[in-house]
Write an enzyme that holds these catalytic residues in place. Sequence first.
Site, PDB file in Angstrom:
ATOM      1  N   ARG A 102       0.683  -0.933  -0.087  1.00 36.70           N
ATOM      2  CA  ARG A 102      -0.233  -0.190   0.197  1.00 36.70           C
ATOM      3  C   ARG A 102       1.039   1.872   0.495  1.00 36.70           C
ATOM      4  NH1 ARG A 102      -4.026   2.304   4.282  1.00 36.70           N
ATOM      5  NH2 ARG A 102      -5.843   3.253   3.243  1.00 36.70           N
ATOM      6  N   PHE A 107       1.847  10.110   2.098  1.00 31.74           N
ATOM      7  CA  PHE A 107       0.244   9.786   3.514  1.00 31.74           C
ATOM      8  C   PHE A 107       1.530   8.481   4.991  1.00 31.74           C
ATOM      9  CE2 PHE A 107      -3.142   7.508   5.768  1.00 31.74           C
ATOM     10  CZ  PHE A 107      -3.255   8.298   6.695  1.00 31.74           C
ATOM     11  N   GLN A 110       3.382   1.704   2.884  1.00 30.89           N
ATOM     12  CA  GLN A 110       2.135   0.295   4.742  1.00 30.89           C
ATOM     13  C   GLN A 110       2.585  -1.841   4.128  1.00 30.89           C
ATOM     14  OE1 GLN A 110      -1.727  -0.360   5.318  1.00 30.89           O
ATOM     15  NE2 GLN A 110      -1.896  -2.060   6.560  1.00 30.89           N
ATOM     16  N   ASN A 149      -3.205  -1.758  11.708  1.00 28.15           N
ATOM     17  CA  ASN A 149      -4.676  -2.669  12.493  1.00 28.15           C
ATOM     18  C   ASN A 149      -5.714  -2.316  11.085  1.00 28.15           C
ATOM     19  OD1 ASN A 149      -6.186  -0.083  13.380  1.00 28.15           O
ATOM     20  ND2 ASN A 149      -4.545  -0.107  15.122  1.00 28.15           N
ATOM     21  N   PHE A 160       3.214   0.637   9.284  1.00 26.02           N
ATOM     22  CA  PHE A 160       3.119   1.758   8.151  1.00 26.02           C
ATOM     23  C   PHE A 160       4.313   2.406   8.730  1.00 26.02           C
ATOM     24  CE2 PHE A 160      -0.717   2.796  11.362  1.00 26.02           C
ATOM     25  CZ  PHE A 160      -0.336   4.166  11.093  1.00 26.02           C
ATOM     26  N   LEU A 169      -3.062  10.173  14.209  1.00 28.64           N
ATOM     27  CA  LEU A 169      -3.272   8.595  13.937  1.00 28.64           C
ATOM     28  C   LEU A 169      -2.940   8.644  15.479  1.00 28.64           C
ATOM     29  CD1 LEU A 169      -1.752   7.667  10.714  1.00 28.64           C
ATOM     30  CD2 LEU A 169      -4.352   7.644  11.411  1.00 28.64           C
ATOM     31  N   HIS A 173      -3.094   3.915  16.453  1.00 27.43           N
ATOM     32  CA  HIS A 173      -2.143   3.005  16.465  1.00 27.43           C
ATOM     33  C   HIS A 173      -1.019   3.196  16.861  1.00 27.43           C
ATOM     34  CE1 HIS A 173      -4.355   2.345  12.312  1.00 27.43           C
ATOM     35  NE2 HIS A 173      -4.321   3.374  12.415  1.00 27.43           N
TER      36      HIS A 173
END
Length: 231
Positions: A102, A107, A110, A149, A160, A169, A173
Amino acid sequence: MIRKSLIFLLTAITFSSSQSIGSGYSFDEELDEPLRYIVTHEAYLDFEVKGNSSSGNEKLGRVTIALFGDVCPMTVTNFVQICKGFKRKGKKYSYVGSTIHRVVRDFVIQGGDIVKYDGTGSLSIYGEKFDDENFFLSHRSAGWVSMANYGQDTNGSQFFITLVPARWLDGHHVVFGKVISGMNIIKEIGEMETYKGTSVPKRQIEIVRSGINDINKYELTDEQLNSQGDL
C-alpha cells in the site's frame, strides 16, 4: 473485495479533528515520568523492486529503524522477532519476501503481511493478533513506524511508515520506531505509481533481507525525533 489493509486508516480518519490528539500520550493514560526516547534495538529492511525477465530487479537499499523497546516492549519484541524470523507449526515467518502493498502519496507506505503477502494477512509472535500496548509515542513527523490494524487490539505483523506528520493517527495506532537511515528509500517508495483509484503499487516492492543490528542503547534528541530525513 474489502481488504483489512484498506480499513486500518479509515477508522482513524473519521474521528473528529477537534479531539486533542498529538501529545504522544494515550487518551486515558499518564506517564509517571517524562518520556525518554531510548533506542533499544535497530532493525534493518533491505528493499528491491522486482522486475520482469528482461529488466531484472532494482535494488533500492537498506532502511534502518530505531526501536523504542523501553516504551513499547511487547510491540518491539514482536517486530524484532519477525525481522529475525520465527517458527510456528514448523513454518518460518519473517518479513523477507513480504511487500509494500500500500502506497498513499504524501501520507504512508504500508507492508508486513508475512502470511498472504498482499495486505490481507497478518500474524504476530503472540498469535494471530495482540493488544494495543500504549499510545505514548506520536506520528509527529515523517519516518515514524507504527502498527497497522483493522480495529482496536488487532495488531499482528503489518506496519506503516509515515511520509508526513500524521498526529491524527495518535491514539489509534501504536507507534514503536523511527527511521534513522534510508529515508530517501522510503520517500522513493512513497512516490511510486499505483493502480488508478487504489493504493496498490504497480511494481512489486519486496523486502529481501531483514534483521537486527548489534548496538548499545542510546537516546534520540527532540531535533532528531522531528527530523524529516536521516539522522
